[in-house]
Write a protein that holds these residues in place. Structure first.
Motif, PDB file in Angstrom:
ATOM      1  N   ALA A 163      -6.908   9.088  -5.776  1.00 17.53           N
ATOM      2  CA  ALA A 163      -5.492   9.061  -6.133  1.00 17.53           C
ATOM      3  C   ALA A 163      -5.326   9.121  -7.641  1.00 17.53           C
ATOM      4  O   ALA A 163      -6.116   8.543  -8.392  1.00 17.53           O
ATOM      5  CB  ALA A 163      -4.846   7.791  -5.589  1.00 17.53           C
TER       6      ALA A 163
ATOM      7  N   SER B  38       0.809  -1.211   0.000  1.00 18.70           N
ATOM      8  CA  SER B  38       0.000   0.000   0.000  1.00 18.70           C
ATOM      9  C   SER B  38       0.844   1.263   0.000  1.00 18.70           C
ATOM     10  O   SER B  38       1.797   1.402   0.770  1.00 18.70           O
ATOM     11  CB  SER B  38      -0.918   0.026   1.218  1.00 18.70           C
ATOM     12  OG  SER B  38      -1.709   1.203   1.206  1.00 18.70           O
TER      13      SER B  38
ATOM     14  N   HIS C  81      -6.159   4.061   1.864  1.00 20.39           N
ATOM     15  CA  HIS C  81      -5.061   4.250   0.925  1.00 20.39           C
ATOM     16  C   HIS C  81      -4.788   2.971   0.139  1.00 20.39           C
ATOM     17  O   HIS C  81      -4.371   3.026  -1.024  1.00 20.39           O
ATOM     18  CB  HIS C  81      -3.803   4.690   1.679  1.00 20.39           C
ATOM     19  CG  HIS C  81      -3.919   6.052   2.287  1.00 20.39           C
ATOM     20  ND1 HIS C  81      -3.279   7.162   1.775  1.00 20.39           N
ATOM     21  CD2 HIS C  81      -4.605   6.486   3.372  1.00 20.39           C
ATOM     22  CE1 HIS C  81      -3.562   8.223   2.520  1.00 20.39           C
ATOM     23  NE2 HIS C  81      -4.361   7.827   3.502  1.00 20.39           N
TER      24      HIS C  81
ATOM     25  N   GLN D 110      -7.209   2.710  -2.735  1.00 19.10           N
ATOM     26  CA  GLN D 110      -6.785   3.570  -3.840  1.00 19.10           C
ATOM     27  C   GLN D 110      -5.624   2.934  -4.616  1.00 19.10           C
ATOM     28  O   GLN D 110      -5.588   2.961  -5.846  1.00 19.10           O
ATOM     29  CB  GLN D 110      -6.367   4.938  -3.300  1.00 19.10           C
ATOM     30  CG  GLN D 110      -7.476   5.730  -2.649  1.00 19.10           C
ATOM     31  CD  GLN D 110      -8.411   6.365  -3.651  1.00 19.10           C
ATOM     32  OE1 GLN D 110      -7.971   6.965  -4.625  1.00 19.10           O
ATOM     33  NE2 GLN D 110      -9.704   6.238  -3.425  1.00 19.10           N
TER      34      GLN D 110
ATOM     35  N   ALA E 158       3.732   8.414  -3.842  1.00 15.76           N
ATOM     36  CA  ALA E 158       3.001   7.865  -2.700  1.00 15.76           C
ATOM     37  C   ALA E 158       3.686   6.624  -2.139  1.00 15.76           C
ATOM     38  O   ALA E 158       3.663   6.385  -0.926  1.00 15.76           O
ATOM     39  CB  ALA E 158       1.564   7.544  -3.108  1.00 15.76           C
TER      40      ALA E 158
ATOM     41  N   TYR F 227      -4.407   2.789   7.765  1.00 14.50           N
ATOM     42  CA  TYR F 227      -4.777   3.661   6.631  1.00 14.50           C
ATOM     43  C   TYR F 227      -5.311   2.820   5.462  1.00 14.50           C
ATOM     44  O   TYR F 227      -4.870   2.903   4.332  1.00 14.50           O
ATOM     45  CB  TYR F 227      -3.591   4.539   6.211  1.00 14.50           C
ATOM     46  CG  TYR F 227      -2.335   3.813   5.772  1.00 14.50           C
ATOM     47  CD1 TYR F 227      -1.990   3.766   4.426  1.00 14.50           C
ATOM     48  CD2 TYR F 227      -1.485   3.188   6.683  1.00 14.50           C
ATOM     49  CE1 TYR F 227      -0.843   3.110   4.005  1.00 14.50           C
ATOM     50  CE2 TYR F 227      -0.342   2.537   6.283  1.00 14.50           C
ATOM     51  CZ  TYR F 227      -0.032   2.505   4.936  1.00 14.50           C
ATOM     52  OH  TYR F 227       1.113   1.840   4.523  1.00 14.50           O
TER      53      TYR F 227
ATOM     54  N   VAL G 213       0.918   5.620   0.341  1.00 15.18           N
ATOM     55  CA  VAL G 213       0.315   6.633   1.208  1.00 15.18           C
ATOM     56  C   VAL G 213       0.142   7.906   0.381  1.00 15.18           C
ATOM     57  O   VAL G 213       1.131   8.534  -0.014  1.00 15.18           O
ATOM     58  CB  VAL G 213       1.182   6.924   2.445  1.00 15.18           C
ATOM     59  CG1 VAL G 213       0.567   8.047   3.277  1.00 15.18           C
ATOM     60  CG2 VAL G 213       1.333   5.670   3.308  1.00 15.18           C
TER      61      VAL G 213
END
Length: 425
Positions: A179, A171, A360, A363, A187, A357, A173
């Motif tokens: 996104a 993942s 995220h 996304q 990210a 999170y 961020v």
């Protein structure tokens, strides 16, 4: 394998024959035990028609509204579910027996209502159709090598088709939603930097990474001036990570070893492990956390990134063979937050920071899924057939749905030695 032209979800199914040698359980529907098909037909139809979905079974007119579930071959669809439950549901998609105009949306609705799909009195009967995890998938040293090989050694080129240029397979961020594809690499670096900051990785620090991936975290740590040892069980990942590190001029700062975490040697100022614990298996979590503690020097820090699920869901999943464990991550199990806390404490470690999170990850998976779909022809050119492509599409959408429905989460945790447990042995 002969394929028809692209179609919408409501058009007749693609008629193709899955390779019976490569995909024996997809090539033909199983013979369900007596009464199971009829029971599946009643339960599934009643459950899905009560949800915000647009359902169509065979030639029947569609009913409801929302993401579509269009079943082209109801007999095969219900036979598979009657015989193998959710494994059969996924295999039916791989076989082209059902489709959706919004696969992720459909799976998100199902994930959000997972506890409502089977009436409460019948949940106690799961053992009548749920398969137990195969002994062959146990993550012994030999088993772990085989399990990792089946996923991560598929093809470096395959992963490069849908990941960003950092080749980060975990993942990211983000700073804003939705996104954007062009923000994914930044990210991913943001995610890596947060982990390195948690572990206080800087000039002169000795860093151990458990689970190399394709080397981006090791590259980023070495650029900070750290001396990095990173271990993996994937020969394909090791080869490409070494090439990338050499190309960056950092080969003298990074050792990429083909090594099991149980065979680690030495002590390090910091240990980082990104979405590796999911491949360890429940039986070996005590061993994994003991290895973390043994690897970190006194006063050192351990930064973990882990996908998590609810504790009761984890306990149920740990006992059963799932579509994911059969086709995507053999031997894998996502831990709960409670399991991480208990096993880390058992190894003499304590959690001092914990941040989730999951949004995220949804996304991140969305961007991977879109890119994979756009590059379907390139995936085929690598030799991956239509059944594999439907499997991978289902896997990415299934995973994204888990995070969108908050059935899954992803966490970054900082662990340190719990000095209240006494001195090391």
């Amino acid at each position: 394998m002969t394929l028809s032209l692209p179609r919408t979800a409501d058009e007749p199914a693609e008629r193709y024959s899955a390779d019976a040698q490569a995909w024996p359980d997809v090539a033909r529907p199983p013979a369900a035990p007596f009464g199971h098909t009829a029971a599946a037909r009643r339960l599934v139809r009643r459950a899905v028609t009560a949800l915000p979905l647009r359902c169509r079974f065979g030639a029947e007119p569609p009913r409801g509204s929302g993401p579509s579930l269009t079943v082209h071959d109801p007999d095969a669809f219900f036979r598979r579910i009657g015989a193998h439950g959710l494994i059969g549901f996924g295999e039916s998609y791989m076989a082209g027996e059902w489709d959706s105009d919004d696969l992720t949306g459909l799976l998100t609705v199902l994930a959000a209502h997972v506890d409502d799909l089977v009436p409460a009195p019948l949940r106690r009967l799961r053992g009548a159709w749920a398969q137990r995890r195969p002994e062959a998938q146990l993550n012994s040293r030999a088993g772990a090598r085989q399990n990792i090989h089946r996923h991560y050694d598929l093809s470096n080129e395959l992963f490069a088709l849908f990941l960003d240029e950092t080749l980060s397979y975990s993942s990211a961020v983000f700073t804003a939603f939705p996104a954007r594809r062009e923000s994914l690499a930044a990210a991913q670096h943001r995610k890596i930097d947060r982990l390195l900051d948690l572990a206080c990785v800087g000039p002169g620090k000795r860093l151990l990474e458990i689970g190399t991936g394709w080397g981006e975290l090791a590259l980023r740590a070495a650029a900070r001036g750290a001396r990095v040892t990173t271990v993996t069980l994937s020969a394909e990942q090791q080869h490409l990570a070494r090439r990338r590190i050499a190309a960056a001029g950092l080969a003298d700062q990074v050792d990429v070893e083909l090594r099991d975490y149980r065979d680690l040697e030495g002590r390090y100022d910091a240990v980082v492990s990104v979405e590796m614990i999911e491949a360890v298996g429940r039986d070996f979590w005590p061993t994994y956390f003991a290895a973390l503690r043994d690897a970190v020097a006194p006063g050192g820090r351990i930064a973990l990134q882990s996908i998590t699920m609810g504790h009761e869901q984890m306990l149920h999943t740990s006992r059963t063979h799932t579509w994911i464990s059969k086709y995507v991550f053999p031997g894998g199990l996502i831990p709960s937050r409670e399991a991480i806390e208990a096993h880390s404490a058992g190894a003499g470690l304590r959690i001092v920071s914990d941040q989730g999170y999951g949004d995220h990850y949804a996304q991140t998976l969305c961007l991977w899924r879109e890119r994979f779909a756009e590059r379907a022809d390139a995936v085929a050119a690598l030799g991956f057939d239509a059944t594999f492509r439907r499997m991978w599409e289902f896997y990415l959408a299934y995973s994204e749905a888990g995070f969108r429905a908050r059935y899954l989460d992803v966490r970054q945790l900082l662990l340190t030695e719990d000095i209240s447990t006494g001195a090391r042995q």
